[in-house]
Design an enzyme around this catalytic site. Structure first.
Site, mmCIF file in Angstrom:
data_model
loop_
_atom_site.group_PDB
_atom_site.id
_atom_site.type_symbol
_atom_site.label_atom_id
_atom_site.label_comp_id
_atom_site.label_asym_id
_atom_site.label_seq_id
_atom_site.Cartn_x
_atom_site.Cartn_y
_atom_site.Cartn_z
ATOM 1 N N CYS A 152 0.807 -1.220 0.000
ATOM 2 C CA CYS A 152 0.000 0.000 0.000
ATOM 3 C C CYS A 152 0.842 1.272 0.000
ATOM 4 O O CYS A 152 0.543 2.227 -0.723
ATOM 5 C CB CYS A 152 -1.007 0.001 1.153
ATOM 6 S SG CYS A 152 -0.316 -0.197 2.798
ATOM 7 N N ASP B 256 -7.433 5.584 -1.931
ATOM 8 C CA ASP B 256 -7.122 4.396 -1.143
ATOM 9 C C ASP B 256 -6.598 3.285 -2.054
ATOM 10 O O ASP B 256 -7.290 2.871 -2.988
ATOM 11 C CB ASP B 256 -8.402 3.933 -0.435
ATOM 12 C CG ASP B 256 -8.148 2.849 0.602
ATOM 13 O OD1 ASP B 256 -7.037 2.285 0.622
ATOM 14 O OD2 ASP B 256 -9.067 2.565 1.394
ATOM 15 N N HIS C 266 -6.132 0.191 -1.199
ATOM 16 C CA HIS C 266 -6.509 -1.124 -0.674
ATOM 17 C C HIS C 266 -7.650 -1.766 -1.455
ATOM 18 O O HIS C 266 -8.708 -2.084 -0.903
ATOM 19 C CB HIS C 266 -6.856 -1.014 0.813
ATOM 20 C CG HIS C 266 -5.717 -0.547 1.655
ATOM 21 N ND1 HIS C 266 -5.456 0.791 1.871
ATOM 22 C CD2 HIS C 266 -4.750 -1.228 2.304
ATOM 23 C CE1 HIS C 266 -4.387 0.905 2.637
ATOM 24 N NE2 HIS C 266 -3.935 -0.309 2.917
#
Length: 393
Positions: A73, A278, A280
């Site tokens: 990430c 994001d 993820h």
């Protein structure tokens, strides 16, 4: 369902729209009103390059991971902040991505620099393998400072972009160092590797006359990354106003950081909430089509962006800025100086003309595992690694 393995289709229906508020929305130096400019806000966000977890890409190092789910990430956030620098460099801040619209070649040149294959300048493969030299094994979580150091090294091979990358350590930005770096006439790793003006040269696989012109220019475009720790276990609220002002500057590249278990790419704020992309989300690796065209829709976040309270931000971050010209840099310096006089805004870093005598020169620092300075700085700025859970693949 594990949040780290949600698909793009699952996620696109799970985000809240922007709140109806009179507070301005700031996105990378641009100010918007939710009431009159919501479409412009979403278009600006969608136009940022969005790099997420991927699966089924060629094995890193030939025998390593084929997915970065659970560990990549911060590497993806590093890609996003650096991609924004390349977008500003080659396309401009006003450039917008519109679904289905034919994009210029430079857009695909930028995107190709981050594709998940070993020969792309800033691929997950290059970042993970270059990180070994920073003491990080492949598959290990990075902190903001480590990914910044790795991207700086990789940028030396990107002669097409010809960037000057400066990482300001010890909470100090030294103007003299930056001017010396950016006013060099040799953007390549060595003068011998730079082609002569009359040579037929390829940049990132594409002919580009600008690359040769830039070699002789008086100012190399600057990517300034500033790793910071704004508290011990949580962000000191005295820095919040200063952090907000960073997103208001036209030179802003955003911030990489996050909260325990999650690294994010922060691109702006509204009220007391940060706006972020994001990483993820696990998506399949993208391969060019038979005609050589690269499907690009999955590299743009086509739903309202995520938001989180500024107070939840992990104190270890890296702030980024892009100065295309010397005038941009001088303007940025003036803004930072003015910011020191804003009531209630505690400076996050110091801006000085010359390097204090007790500092090492970060631009010639030997950033290898044997460098005591690099080890000391990484321990300080990446100490949040202990607070992040490494998810199993």
């Amino acid at each position: 369902m594990d949040a780290a393995t949600l698909t793009y289709d699952t996620l696109r229906f799970e985000y809240e729209d922007f709140p109806e508020t009179k507070e301005p929305v700031w996105i990378l130096g641009r100010k918007y009103s939710v009431f009159t400019e919501k479409e412009e806000i979403l278009l600006d966000v969608t136009s940022r390059l969005w790099f997420t977890y991927r699966k089924n890409f060629p094995a890193i190092g030939g025998t390593g991971p084929t997915s970065d789910t659970g560990w990549g990430c911060m590497l993806r956030c590093g890609q996003m902040i650096f991609a924004q620098a390349l977008v500003c460099r080659h396309l401009g801040r006003d450039w917008r991505w519109i679904k289905g619209k034919r994009q210029m070649d430079n857009y695909f040149n930028v995107l190709n620099a981050f594709i998940d294959k070993k020969d792309s300048y800033y691929s997950i493969h290059q970042i993970a393998q270059m990180g070994v030299g920073e003491g990080k094994s492949i598959g290990q979580w990075y902190g903001p400072n480590t990914v910044a150091q790795v991207l700086k090294k990789l940028a030396t091979f990107d002669t097409w972009s010809s960037l000057a990358v400066h990482i300001a350590m010890d909470n100090t930005v030294v103007m003299e160092e930056i001017r010396r770096l950016c006013q060099s006439n040799f953007p390549c790793a060595g003068a011998a590797t730079c082609p002569s003006v009359g040579s037929d040269v390829l940049y990132n696989g594409y002919p580009e006359e600008a690359g040769v012109r830039d070699r002789l220019s008086l100012w190399k475009p600057l990517v300034l990354l500033i790793p910071l720790r704004l508290g011990l276990t949580e962000i000191n609220e005295a820095y919040i106003e200063t952090l907000k002002h960073c997103f208001m500057m036209p030179q802003s590249l955003g911030v990489i950081g996050g909260k325990p278990n999650s690294a994010h790419y922060f691109i702006g704020y509204v009220g007391e909430e940060l706006i972020y992309l994001d990483p993820h989300t696990t998506q399949p690796a993208v391969e060019p089509s038979e005609g050589g065209c690269l499907p690009d829709e999955s590299f743009h976040c086509q739903h309202p962006p995520c938001r989180m309270s500024i107070a939840e931000l992990d104190p270890s971050i890296a702030v980024g800025f892009f100065c295309n010209t010397e005038e941009d840099f001088n303007n940025w310096c003036q803004q930072i100086k003015k910011l020191s006089h804003v009531r209630g805004a505690l400076p996050m870093f110091e801006l000085v003309e010359r390097q204090p005598t007790h500092f090492s020169n970060p631009d010639v620092l030997n950033l290898t595992p044997d460098s005591s300075d690099a080890d000391r700085l990484e321990r300080f700025f990446d100490s949040e690694d202990e607070d992040f859970e490494i998810l199993s693949l």
